[in-house]
Write an enzyme that holds these catalytic residues in place. Structure first.
Site, PDB file in Angstrom:
ATOM      1  N   HIS A 203      -2.457   6.592   3.324  1.00  0.00           N
ATOM      2  CA  HIS A 203      -1.812   5.406   3.309  1.00  0.00           C
ATOM      3  C   HIS A 203      -2.534   4.321   4.431  1.00  0.00           C
ATOM      4  O   HIS A 203      -2.386   4.607   5.536  1.00  0.00           O
ATOM      5  CB  HIS A 203      -0.535   5.451   3.620  1.00  0.00           C
ATOM      6  CG  HIS A 203       0.279   4.191   3.136  1.00  0.00           C
ATOM      7  ND1 HIS A 203       1.010   3.627   4.264  1.00  0.00           N
ATOM      8  CD2 HIS A 203       0.643   3.571   2.068  1.00  0.00           C
ATOM      9  CE1 HIS A 203       1.680   2.391   3.699  1.00  0.00           C
ATOM     10  NE2 HIS A 203       1.465   2.633   2.411  1.00  0.00           N
ATOM     11  N   ASP A 207       4.368  -0.177   5.477  1.00  0.00           N
ATOM     12  CA  ASP A 207       5.205  -0.870   4.537  1.00  0.00           C
ATOM     13  C   ASP A 207       6.489  -1.249   5.110  1.00  0.00           C
ATOM     14  O   ASP A 207       7.172  -0.216   6.100  1.00  0.00           O
ATOM     15  CB  ASP A 207       5.520   0.159   3.304  1.00  0.00           C
ATOM     16  CG  ASP A 207       4.693   0.677   2.462  1.00  0.00           C
ATOM     17  OD1 ASP A 207       3.485  -0.032   2.308  1.00  0.00           O
ATOM     18  OD2 ASP A 207       4.553   1.969   1.830  1.00  0.00           O
ATOM     19  N   HIS A 283       9.410  -4.468  -1.164  1.00  0.00           N
ATOM     20  CA  HIS A 283       8.712  -4.070   0.454  1.00  0.00           C
ATOM     21  C   HIS A 283       7.461  -5.026   0.579  1.00  0.00           C
ATOM     22  O   HIS A 283       7.073  -5.343  -0.639  1.00  0.00           O
ATOM     23  CB  HIS A 283       8.359  -2.721   0.685  1.00  0.00           C
ATOM     24  CG  HIS A 283       7.267  -2.267   0.104  1.00  0.00           C
ATOM     25  ND1 HIS A 283       7.342  -1.996  -1.319  1.00  0.00           N
ATOM     26  CD2 HIS A 283       6.114  -1.735   0.554  1.00  0.00           C
ATOM     27  CE1 HIS A 283       6.045  -1.280  -1.808  1.00  0.00           C
ATOM     28  NE2 HIS A 283       5.349  -1.276  -0.649  1.00  0.00           N
ATOM     29  N   HIS A 285       3.683  -4.477   1.558  1.00  0.00           N
ATOM     30  CA  HIS A 285       2.419  -3.567   2.070  1.00  0.00           C
ATOM     31  C   HIS A 285       1.585  -4.191   2.817  1.00  0.00           C
ATOM     32  O   HIS A 285       0.825  -5.214   2.396  1.00  0.00           O
ATOM     33  CB  HIS A 285       1.890  -2.939   0.830  1.00  0.00           C
ATOM     34  CG  HIS A 285       0.746  -2.288   1.292  1.00  0.00           C
ATOM     35  ND1 HIS A 285       0.887  -0.883   1.702  1.00  0.00           N
ATOM     36  CD2 HIS A 285      -0.791  -2.277   1.233  1.00  0.00           C
ATOM     37  CE1 HIS A 285      -0.424  -0.396   1.964  1.00  0.00           C
ATOM     38  NE2 HIS A 285      -1.377  -1.285   1.603  1.00  0.00           N
TER      39      HIS A 285
END
Length: 325
Positions: A203, A207, A283, A285
């Site tokens: 990732h 987030d 959310h 990112h």
């Protein structure tokens, strides 16, 4: 015509002519020459052993010369002070200012360059105080050169300071969602479980879980490079080119508050939290690029978080949980 002198003879009761003897005349002449020589010798001795008698003009010129010498000495003392002050400025310039702005120091030979070779003070030689005058002029020339070099250096430092200020303003240094609007930090930078495939996947951002429509803030000054949904997985997203190699990305937005090419400042509202693209829940990112390489955003929140708040964010970001995209 010579005068004829007579004397009275009482015996003959008549005047008689005085007759001059030739030897007597020579004696008088010799005595006169000797007297003149003696007087000249005495005057010479007096002239040698007493101060020379000066005319008013000579006395005025002598006073002027003495005053000039005094003024040159005063100027040299003032130059001593100026040299000390300038040396201190040069030292700070090289070892503080230029060091802080990561600029090379100015070598000593460059600060005093251009004073070798030909004798530029030849026209000042041959006078009673030539050494004093020449040394003063030489020091003045060196000081002038150093002041010019230092002035140009400070101009350069001013430009570097302005660039440094721009750099500090451009670095993405705040959290893109305010703490009071956060539900939680859902995921950090690193290996996380993919919400769709349930396998570990790297990732590349953070987030921030927040309600749909929560304001998203520009984290540094820059220009909007993209504001579209033409990038796989990010949905509606914004990219800001901050300059100096920095780019920030804001993904899964509900809508935009900026357009491509627009200049923004740190803290400007650029969009609103959503769940567009490859997203499991509302959310933001958030990613940071340095020279096109993704780097961990956790290192860039020094602009609006206290040490305690940063520690909490760090703990949450390091948890190996499931990401939201």
């Amino acid at each position: 015509m010579s005068k004829v002198k007579y004397y009275y003879d009482s015996e003959t009761l008549s005047y008689k002519k005085i007759a001059h003897k030739s030897g007597r005349k020579f004696g008088f002449a010799l005595i006169g020459v000797a007297g003149a020589f003696l007087a000249g010798f005495i005057l010479l001795v007096i002239y040698i052993n007493i101060p020379q008698i000066e005319t008013p003009k000579e006395m005025a010129l002598k006073r002027e010369l003495q005053n000039m010498q005094l003024q040159y000495n005063i100027v040299n003392k003032k130059m001593d002070q100026i040299e000390n002050v300038l040396a201190n400025v040069e030292d700070r310039d090289n070892n503080i200012y230029r060091l802080y702005f990561e600029s090379n120091p100015i070598p000593e030979e460059q600060r005093k360059a251009g004073f070798g070779g030909i004798n530029r003070y030849k026209n000042l030689e041959g006078y009673e105080n030539s050494k004093l005058i020449t040394e003063t002029n030489r020091r003045m020339d060196i000081l002038s050169k150093q002041i010019v070099v230092q002035s140009k250096s400070l101009d350069e430092i001013a430009v570097l300071a302005e660039e440094k200020e721009k750099l500090l303003a451009a670095i993405p240094a705040i959290q893109p969602v305010k703490n009071e609007n956060l539900k939680r930090i859902a995921s950090g930078y690193g290996w996380r479980n993919d919400p769709f495939t349930k396998v570990k996947k790297f990732h590349y951002g953070m987030d921030f879980s927040a309600p749909r429509g929560t304001p998203v803030y520009a984290t540094g000054d820059g220009r909007i490079e993209r504001a579209d949904n033409r990038s796989t997985g990010y949905g509606n997203h914004i990219r800001i080119d901050h300059g100096y190699g920095y780019t920030s990305l804001y993904g899964h937005l509900y809508k935009y508050n900026v357009r491509k090419g627009q200049k923004v400042k740190r803290g400007d509202v650029i969009g609103f939290v959503g769940s567009t693209g490859r997203s499991e829940a509302p959310h933001l990112h958030y990613e940071i690029f340095m020279n096109e390489d993704r780097i961990n955003p956790i290192n860039f929140y020094y602009g609006n978080l206290s040490p305690e708040e940063f520690d909490q964010v760090l703990i949450k970001a390091q948890q190996e949980n499931q990401s939201l995209d």
